[in-house]
Design a protein around this motif. Structure first.
Motif, PDB file in Angstrom:
ATOM      1  N   TYR A   1      -4.963  -6.413   1.171  1.00 18.57           N
ATOM      2  CA  TYR A   1      -5.968  -5.496   0.612  1.00 18.57           C
ATOM      3  C   TYR A   1      -5.462  -4.055   0.662  1.00 18.57           C
ATOM      4  N   LEU A   2      -4.925  -3.642   1.802  1.00 17.14           N
ATOM      5  CA  LEU A   2      -4.430  -2.279   1.944  1.00 17.14           C
ATOM      6  C   LEU A   2      -3.234  -2.023   1.040  1.00 17.14           C
ATOM      7  N   ALA A   3      -2.369  -3.026   0.887  1.00 15.09           N
ATOM      8  CA  ALA A   3      -1.210  -2.884   0.009  1.00 15.09           C
ATOM      9  C   ALA A   3      -1.652  -2.719  -1.449  1.00 15.09           C
ATOM     10  N   LEU A   4      -2.633  -3.501  -1.881  1.00 11.09           N
ATOM     11  CA  LEU A   4      -3.165  -3.382  -3.242  1.00 11.09           C
ATOM     12  C   LEU A   4      -3.768  -2.002  -3.470  1.00 11.09           C
ATOM     13  N   GLU A   5      -4.560  -1.535  -2.508  1.00  6.84           N
ATOM     14  CA  GLU A   5      -5.182  -0.215  -2.633  1.00  6.84           C
ATOM     15  C   GLU A   5      -4.122   0.867  -2.810  1.00  6.84           C
TER      16      GLU A   5
ATOM     17  N   PHE B   1      -1.874   0.263  -6.354  1.00 10.84           N
ATOM     18  CA  PHE B   1      -2.659   0.508  -7.563  1.00 10.84           C
ATOM     19  C   PHE B   1      -3.385   1.856  -7.515  1.00 10.84           C
ATOM     20  N   ILE B   2      -3.146   2.639  -6.437  1.00  6.23           N
ATOM     21  CA  ILE B   2      -3.653   4.005  -6.303  1.00  6.23           C
ATOM     22  C   ILE B   2      -5.169   4.062  -6.517  1.00  6.23           C
ATOM     23  N   ASP B   3      -5.901   3.467  -5.595  1.00  6.95           N
ATOM     24  CA  ASP B   3      -7.358   3.483  -5.689  1.00  6.95           C
ATOM     25  C   ASP B   3      -7.875   4.850  -5.257  1.00  6.95           C
ATOM     26  N   GLY B   4      -8.307   5.656  -6.232  1.00  8.26           N
ATOM     27  CA  GLY B   4      -8.746   7.008  -5.946  1.00  8.26           C
ATOM     28  C   GLY B   4     -10.151   7.107  -5.391  1.00  8.26           C
ATOM     29  N   ASP B   5     -10.817   5.971  -5.199  1.00 11.82           N
ATOM     30  CA  ASP B   5     -12.193   6.014  -4.693  1.00 11.82           C
ATOM     31  C   ASP B   5     -12.419   4.875  -3.714  1.00 11.82           C
ATOM     32  N   GLY B   6     -11.381   4.461  -3.012  1.00 13.11           N
ATOM     33  CA  GLY B   6     -11.478   3.306  -2.131  1.00 13.11           C
ATOM     34  C   GLY B   6     -11.251   3.665  -0.675  1.00 13.11           C
ATOM     35  N   TYR B   7     -10.932   2.655   0.121  1.00 12.95           N
ATOM     36  CA  TYR B   7     -10.753   2.868   1.560  1.00 12.95           C
ATOM     37  C   TYR B   7      -9.612   3.833   1.830  1.00 12.95           C
ATOM     38  N   ILE B   8      -8.500   3.706   1.065  1.00 12.26           N
ATOM     39  CA  ILE B   8      -7.344   4.549   1.360  1.00 12.26           C
ATOM     40  C   ILE B   8      -7.561   6.002   0.971  1.00 12.26           C
ATOM     41  N   SER B   9      -8.512   6.273   0.094  1.00  9.89           N
ATOM     42  CA  SER B   9      -8.695   7.659  -0.343  1.00  9.89           C
ATOM     43  C   SER B   9      -9.887   8.312   0.351  1.00  9.89           C
ATOM     44  N   ARG B  10     -11.076   7.740   0.178  1.00  6.80           N
ATOM     45  CA  ARG B  10     -12.283   8.356   0.747  1.00  6.80           C
ATOM     46  C   ARG B  10     -12.930   7.505   1.836  1.00  6.80           C
ATOM     47  N   GLY B  11     -12.321   6.377   2.152  1.00  8.10           N
ATOM     48  CA  GLY B  11     -12.947   5.493   3.130  1.00  8.10           C
ATOM     49  C   GLY B  11     -14.228   4.888   2.611  1.00  8.10           C
ATOM     50  N   SER B  12     -14.296   4.650   1.293  1.00  9.84           N
ATOM     51  CA  SER B  12     -15.541   4.180   0.671  1.00  9.84           C
ATOM     52  C   SER B  12     -15.253   3.044  -0.306  1.00  9.84           C
ATOM     53  N   ASP B  13     -16.318   2.587  -0.959  1.00 13.18           N
ATOM     54  CA  ASP B  13     -16.224   1.608  -2.048  1.00 13.18           C
ATOM     55  C   ASP B  13     -15.504   0.322  -1.637  1.00 13.18           C
TER      56      ASP B  13
ATOM     57  N   ARG C   1     -13.554  -9.876   6.377  1.00 15.36           N
ATOM     58  CA  ARG C   1     -12.587  -9.642   5.296  1.00 15.36           C
ATOM     59  C   ARG C   1     -13.094  -8.484   4.453  1.00 15.36           C
ATOM     60  N   LEU C   2     -12.169  -7.690   3.927  1.00 13.59           N
ATOM     61  CA  LEU C   2     -12.553  -6.588   3.060  1.00 13.59           C
ATOM     62  C   LEU C   2     -12.482  -7.002   1.600  1.00 13.59           C
ATOM     63  N   ILE C   3     -13.459  -6.574   0.825  1.00 12.10           N
ATOM     64  CA  ILE C   3     -13.526  -6.901  -0.596  1.00 12.10           C
ATOM     65  C   ILE C   3     -13.585  -5.589  -1.379  1.00 12.10           C
ATOM     66  N   PRO C   4     -12.675  -5.380  -2.339  1.00 13.52           N
ATOM     67  CA  PRO C   4     -12.745  -4.162  -3.146  1.00 13.52           C
ATOM     68  C   PRO C   4     -14.053  -4.104  -3.924  1.00 13.52           C
ATOM     69  N   HIS C   5     -14.564  -2.884  -4.123  1.00 10.66           N
ATOM     70  CA  HIS C   5     -15.822  -2.682  -4.848  1.00 10.66           C
ATOM     71  C   HIS C   5     -15.683  -1.434  -5.698  1.00 10.66           C
ATOM     72  N   ASP C   6     -16.155  -1.506  -6.947  1.00 13.72           N
ATOM     73  CA  ASP C   6     -16.164  -0.342  -7.831  1.00 13.72           C
ATOM     74  C   ASP C   6     -14.756   0.232  -7.972  1.00 13.72           C
ATOM     75  N   SER C   7     -13.850  -0.573  -8.533  1.00 18.59           N
ATOM     76  CA  SER C   7     -12.426  -0.221  -8.569  1.00 18.59           C
ATOM     77  C   SER C   7     -11.997   0.449  -9.868  1.00 18.59           C
ATOM     78  N   ASN C   8     -12.907   1.178 -10.521  1.00 17.05           N
ATOM     79  CA  ASN C   8     -12.539   1.769 -11.808  1.00 17.05           C
ATOM     80  C   ASN C   8     -11.567   2.934 -11.672  1.00 17.05           C
ATOM     81  N   GLU C   9     -11.369   3.455 -10.469  1.00 22.02           N
ATOM     82  CA  GLU C   9     -10.445   4.574 -10.307  1.00 22.02           C
ATOM     83  C   GLU C   9      -9.093   4.116  -9.785  1.00 22.02           C
ATOM     84  N   THR C  10      -8.647   2.965 -10.255  1.00 24.14           N
ATOM     85  CA  THR C  10      -7.308   2.483  -9.955  1.00 24.14           C
ATOM     86  C   THR C  10      -6.416   2.683 -11.181  1.00 24.14           C
ATOM     87  N   PHE C  11      -5.120   2.402 -11.027  1.00 21.15           N
ATOM     88  CA  PHE C  11      -4.146   2.528 -12.119  1.00 21.15           C
ATOM     89  C   PHE C  11      -4.140   3.939 -12.700  1.00 21.15           C
TER      90      PHE C  11
END
Length: 240
Positions: free
Chosen positions: A61-65, A68-80, A92-102
């Protein structure tokens, strides 16, 4: 957030409908997991986490984040993200609201990173106590090496346009009719249709933003960085 359930209700929402007794147990399990993650000595951490966290899934999960540069996920804001506890008791962690990737990193906001390059530092947040799933897990050499191997697998084997292209095209074909008629979409259908394969500057589209009535669109300014406020095509992202 301490040991009281009410202090966790402020930042987490229980999505499963449970009896009062089972709900209390669910919150207590989350609290126990957080305390193990934050307070266990390094030399005991992996052994203590194994019964309460799916370590391998979390590292993927962390490698994917990251890749794919998740700008609104755990690695960026600790959210979503969502946290799911399976029947064996492991979270287990599940990505949510991943529109700010790629998207490429930018000069401001949640996509702001010190290196400001096309890819993120794979070890970003390794010493950040506000991202304990990264900093604590990567403090264990064996888990750090496994995580880096997953980043390498994604970056070298999967950021390959020849491999990604048929996957992306298949998904676009599956959803394009629904996207076209969606009257609440945040981006234009034209942007959706063109953003798969266009190259270089032709594929660098300004983010279209809906107005308050969800009709029409307006364009965001160019921003401070050369790629800020722009989303590359999937092809350009993979090649860069």
């Amino acid at each position: 957030n301490g040991s009281e359930i009410d202090d966790y209700r402020e930042v987490y929402q229980l999505k499963t409908s449970l009896t009062t007794e089972k709900e209390t147990v669910a919150w207590q399990n989350l609290i126990q997991f957080c305390q193990i993650l934050n307070y266990t000595p390094d030399q005991e951490l992996e052994a203590k986490l194994k019964p309460v966290l799916d370590l391998d899934q979390t590292l993927w999960y962390l490698a994917l984040e990251n890749v794919f540069i998740d700008g609104d996920g755990y690695i960026s804001r600790g959210s979503d993200y969502a946290i799911y506890q399976d029947p064996d008791g492991r979270f287990r962690l599940i990505p949510h609201d991943s529109n700010e990737t790629f998207r490429f990193v930018g000069g401001g906001g949640p996509n702001s990173w010190p290196d400001n390059g096309p890819m993120l530092d794979p070890l970003g947040h390794h010493d950040n106590p506000d991202r304990p799933l990264i900093s604590r897990l990567l403090s264990i050499p064996r888990l750090r090496n496994r995580y880096l191997s997953y980043v390498k697998t994604l970056a070298i084997e999967w950021l390959d346009w020849e491999k990604l292209s048929p996957v992306i095209r298949a998904y676009r074909e599956l959803i394009q009719a629904e996207v076209e008629v969606d009257d609440k979409k945040l981006y234009s259908y034209q942007a959706f249709a063109s953003n798969v394969i266009e190259d270089d500057e032709a594929g660098s589209q300004l983010f279209p933003l809906s107005d308050s009535s969800f009709g029409g669109s307006q364009e965001r300014g160019s921003g401070r960085g050369s790629d800020e406020g722009r989303t590359p095509s999937f092809k350009r992202f993979a090649q860069k």
